[in-house]
Write a protein that holds these residues in place. Structure first.
Motif, PDB file in Angstrom:
ATOM      1  N   LYS A  58       0.851  -1.206  -0.025  1.00  0.00           N
ATOM      2  CA  LYS A  58      -0.279   0.019  -0.053  1.00  0.00           C
ATOM      3  C   LYS A  58       0.819   1.126   0.075  1.00  0.00           C
ATOM      4  O   LYS A  58       2.005   1.054   0.418  1.00  0.00           O
ATOM      5  N   ARG A  59       0.418   2.412  -0.447  1.00  0.00           N
ATOM      6  CA  ARG A  59       1.043   3.540  -0.536  1.00  0.00           C
ATOM      7  C   ARG A  59       0.466   4.673   0.399  1.00  0.00           C
ATOM      8  O   ARG A  59       0.998   5.709   0.565  1.00  0.00           O
ATOM      9  N   GLN A  60      -0.797   4.260   0.959  1.00  0.00           N
ATOM     10  CA  GLN A  60      -1.546   5.195   2.036  1.00  0.00           C
ATOM     11  C   GLN A  60      -1.669   4.493   3.383  1.00  0.00           C
ATOM     12  O   GLN A  60      -0.924   3.427   3.635  1.00  0.00           O
ATOM     13  N   TRP A  61      -2.335   4.873   4.305  1.00  0.00           N
ATOM     14  CA  TRP A  61      -2.668   4.330   5.325  1.00  0.00           C
ATOM     15  C   TRP A  61      -3.333   3.120   5.451  1.00  0.00           C
ATOM     16  O   TRP A  61      -2.918   2.078   5.854  1.00  0.00           O
ATOM     17  N   GLY A  62      -4.472   2.929   4.713  1.00  0.00           N
ATOM     18  CA  GLY A  62      -5.513   1.856   4.539  1.00  0.00           C
ATOM     19  C   GLY A  62      -5.000   0.750   3.600  1.00  0.00           C
ATOM     20  O   GLY A  62      -4.500   1.111   2.452  1.00  0.00           O
ATOM     21  N   ALA A  63      -5.471  -0.435   3.861  1.00  0.00           N
ATOM     22  CA  ALA A  63      -4.919  -1.443   2.751  1.00  0.00           C
ATOM     23  C   ALA A  63      -5.876  -1.715   1.746  1.00  0.00           C
ATOM     24  O   ALA A  63      -5.430  -2.194   0.970  1.00  0.00           O
ATOM     25  N   PHE A  64      -7.109  -0.849   1.662  1.00  0.00           N
ATOM     26  CA  PHE A  64      -7.828  -1.148   0.371  1.00  0.00           C
ATOM     27  C   PHE A  64      -7.501   0.065  -0.531  1.00  0.00           C
ATOM     28  O   PHE A  64      -7.689  -0.349  -1.533  1.00  0.00           O
ATOM     29  N   PHE A  65      -7.293   1.130  -0.145  1.00  0.00           N
ATOM     30  CA  PHE A  65      -7.280   2.392  -1.075  1.00  0.00           C
ATOM     31  C   PHE A  65      -6.193   2.159  -2.203  1.00  0.00           C
ATOM     32  O   PHE A  65      -4.898   1.762  -1.545  1.00  0.00           O
ATOM     33  N   GLY A  66      -6.329   2.037  -3.282  1.00  0.00           N
ATOM     34  CA  GLY A  66      -5.052   1.937  -4.377  1.00  0.00           C
ATOM     35  C   GLY A  66      -4.701   0.592  -4.485  1.00  0.00           C
ATOM     36  O   GLY A  66      -3.633   0.276  -5.153  1.00  0.00           O
ATOM     37  N   THR A  67      -5.377  -0.220  -3.755  1.00  0.00           N
ATOM     38  CA  THR A  67      -4.580  -1.717  -3.874  1.00  0.00           C
ATOM     39  C   THR A  67      -5.989  -2.628  -4.357  1.00  0.00           C
ATOM     40  O   THR A  67      -7.249  -2.199  -4.637  1.00  0.00           O
ATOM     41  N   ASP A  68      -5.612  -3.938  -4.688  1.00  0.00           N
ATOM     42  CA  ASP A  68      -6.830  -4.989  -5.218  1.00  0.00           C
ATOM     43  C   ASP A  68      -7.425  -5.743  -4.105  1.00  0.00           C
ATOM     44  O   ASP A  68      -7.554  -6.793  -4.284  1.00  0.00           O
ATOM     45  N   LEU A  69      -6.767  -5.507  -2.726  1.00  0.00           N
ATOM     46  CA  LEU A  69      -7.275  -6.401  -1.521  1.00  0.00           C
ATOM     47  C   LEU A  69      -8.829  -6.648  -1.749  1.00  0.00           C
ATOM     48  O   LEU A  69      -9.181  -7.866  -1.473  1.00  0.00           O
ATOM     49  N   ASN A  70      -9.574  -5.534  -1.717  1.00  0.00           N
ATOM     50  CA  ASN A  70     -11.143  -6.056  -1.744  1.00  0.00           C
ATOM     51  C   ASN A  70     -11.316  -6.974  -2.802  1.00  0.00           C
ATOM     52  O   ASN A  70     -12.027  -8.077  -2.786  1.00  0.00           O
ATOM     53  N   LEU A  71     -10.792  -6.728  -4.093  1.00  0.00           N
ATOM     54  CA  LEU A  71     -11.031  -7.947  -5.124  1.00  0.00           C
ATOM     55  C   LEU A  71     -10.501  -9.290  -4.930  1.00  0.00           C
ATOM     56  O   LEU A  71     -11.536 -10.129  -5.216  1.00  0.00           O
ATOM     57  N   GLN A  72      -9.472  -9.482  -4.270  1.00  0.00           N
ATOM     58  CA  GLN A  72      -8.834 -10.639  -3.983  1.00  0.00           C
ATOM     59  C   GLN A  72      -9.529 -11.129  -2.963  1.00  0.00           C
ATOM     60  O   GLN A  72      -9.985 -12.533  -2.814  1.00  0.00           O
ATOM     61  N   LEU A  73     -10.338 -10.719  -1.967  1.00  0.00           N
ATOM     62  CA  LEU A  73     -11.017 -11.193  -0.752  1.00  0.00           C
ATOM     63  C   LEU A  73     -12.365 -11.601  -1.445  1.00  0.00           C
ATOM     64  O   LEU A  73     -12.817 -12.778  -1.206  1.00  0.00           O
ATOM     65  N   ARG A  74     -13.067 -10.796  -2.282  1.00  0.00           N
ATOM     66  CA  ARG A  74     -14.296 -10.986  -2.798  1.00  0.00           C
ATOM     67  C   ARG A  74     -14.274 -12.350  -3.629  1.00  0.00           C
ATOM     68  O   ARG A  74     -15.159 -13.035  -3.721  1.00  0.00           O
ATOM     69  N   ARG A  75     -13.198 -12.406  -4.499  1.00  0.00           N
ATOM     70  CA  ARG A  75     -12.854 -13.535  -5.378  1.00  0.00           C
ATOM     71  C   ARG A  75     -13.010 -14.826  -4.616  1.00  0.00           C
ATOM     72  O   ARG A  75     -13.464 -15.931  -5.272  1.00  0.00           O
ATOM     73  N   ARG A  76     -12.489 -14.917  -3.592  1.00  0.00           N
ATOM     74  CA  ARG A  76     -12.426 -15.908  -2.601  1.00  0.00           C
ATOM     75  C   ARG A  76     -13.845 -16.016  -1.684  1.00  0.00           C
ATOM     76  O   ARG A  76     -13.485 -17.255  -0.935  1.00  0.00           O
ATOM     77  N   GLY A  77     -14.692 -15.329  -1.804  1.00  0.00           N
ATOM     78  CA  GLY A  77     -15.776 -15.553  -1.140  1.00  0.00           C
ATOM     79  C   GLY A  77     -15.711 -15.262   0.455  1.00  0.00           C
ATOM     80  O   GLY A  77     -16.272 -15.607   1.324  1.00  0.00           O
ATOM     81  N   ILE A  78     -14.585 -14.246   0.636  1.00  0.00           N
ATOM     82  CA  ILE A  78     -14.399 -13.916   1.897  1.00  0.00           C
ATOM     83  C   ILE A  78     -15.361 -12.802   2.560  1.00  0.00           C
ATOM     84  O   ILE A  78     -15.428 -11.702   1.833  1.00  0.00           O
ATOM     85  N   ASP A  79     -16.021 -12.894   3.722  1.00  0.00           N
ATOM     86  CA  ASP A  79     -16.738 -11.873   4.072  1.00  0.00           C
ATOM     87  C   ASP A  79     -16.300 -11.358   5.659  1.00  0.00           C
ATOM     88  O   ASP A  79     -17.100 -10.456   6.112  1.00  0.00           O
ATOM     89  N   THR A  80     -15.473 -12.076   6.344  1.00  0.00           N
ATOM     90  CA  THR A  80     -14.853 -11.556   7.558  1.00  0.00           C
ATOM     91  C   THR A  80     -13.434 -11.471   7.513  1.00  0.00           C
ATOM     92  O   THR A  80     -12.513 -12.300   6.824  1.00  0.00           O
ATOM     93  N   ILE A  81     -13.029 -10.500   8.120  1.00  0.00           N
ATOM     94  CA  ILE A  81     -11.626 -10.262   8.432  1.00  0.00           C
ATOM     95  C   ILE A  81     -11.064 -10.223   9.786  1.00  0.00           C
ATOM     96  O   ILE A  81     -11.808  -9.663  10.643  1.00  0.00           O
ATOM     97  N   VAL A  82     -10.279 -10.859   9.887  1.00  0.00           N
ATOM     98  CA  VAL A  82      -9.470 -10.926  11.426  1.00  0.00           C
ATOM     99  C   VAL A  82      -8.125  -9.950  11.177  1.00  0.00           C
ATOM    100  O   VAL A  82      -7.343 -10.070  10.546  1.00  0.00           O
ATOM    101  N   LEU A  83      -8.300  -8.781  11.998  1.00  0.00           N
ATOM    102  CA  LEU A  83      -7.338  -7.753  11.582  1.00  0.00           C
ATOM    103  C   LEU A  83      -6.489  -7.372  12.849  1.00  0.00           C
ATOM    104  O   LEU A  83      -6.698  -7.443  14.180  1.00  0.00           O
ATOM    105  N   CYS A  84      -5.107  -7.134  12.726  1.00  0.00           N
ATOM    106  CA  CYS A  84      -4.141  -6.783  13.451  1.00  0.00           C
ATOM    107  C   CYS A  84      -2.989  -5.997  13.007  1.00  0.00           C
ATOM    108  O   CYS A  84      -2.806  -6.057  11.599  1.00  0.00           O
TER     109      CYS A  84
END
Length: 188
Positions: A99-125
């Motif tokens: 990532k280039r900013q604070w959040g992991a979703f902005f400007g990355t394909d993280l959401n796309l990769q999670l959605r393609r795998r059917g992921i609906d829950t994130i364990v975050l740390c």
């Protein structure tokens, strides 16, 4: 506190900025130790793991907004500061997000990769609780993910800043657990 019903086919472990130049923050060793326990759990259950790191093109941060001076310590960025720490044992099956900013979703394909795998829950740390972790959590909330925050697998530069996220933001957008609570409440 209810037991957690985790379906590892629909749950991702997302670790924020556990890299050489950041884990030296206060409490970083405890965060790494707990993150390794979570990584091991997700590996045993064939869960999806995304390691998020921050790095900048040409060594320069992307945004330079005008801000008032703060007492935030200057960040030293020696060569290799943006490499993920070896204790995490990143493998070819893991997904690494730069990532280039604070959040992991902005400007990355993280959401796309999670959605393609059917992921609906994130364990975050990760580090820093009130910056990279909270920014990612707010973005994940806007995308509609269920979230579980592992409170002792995150830290930031002051206890007050850490507590503010834990007390006022995270309870509104997800569930909070310590590493041991999370591990003991699973339906493995």
């Amino acid at each position: 506190m209810d037991n957690l019903h985790i379906d590892f086919k629909k749950t991702a472990l997302v670790l924020i900025d556990l890299q050489k130049g950041i884990v030296a923050a206060p409490g970083g060793k405890e965060v790494v130790d707990n993150a390794v326990k979570l990584v091991d759990l997700f590996r045993r259950n064939n869960g999806f793991i995304s390691f998020v790191r921050v790095s900048f093109l040409d060594g320069k941060e992307s945004l330079h907004p005008l801000v008032d001076p703060t007492d935030t310590p200057a960040v030293n960025r020696p060569l290799g500061w943006d490499e993920l720490i070896p204790e995490l044992r990143v493998s070819e099956k893991d997904y690494v997000v730069t990532k280039r900013q604070w959040g992991a979703f902005f400007g990355t394909d993280l959401n796309l990769q999670l959605r393609r795998r059917g992921i609906d829950t994130i364990v975050l740390c990760g580090i820093a609780t009130n910056i990279g972790v909270e920014s990612t959590a707010r973005e994940a909330y806007q995308y509609g993910y269920n979230q579980i925050f592992i409170t002792d697998a995150m830290t930031t530069f002051t206890q007050e800043a850490h507590e503010a996220s834990i007390r006022f933001i995270f309870p509104r957008i997800g569930k909070l657990r310590t590493t041991e609570e999370f591990l003991s409440q699973l339906n493995e």
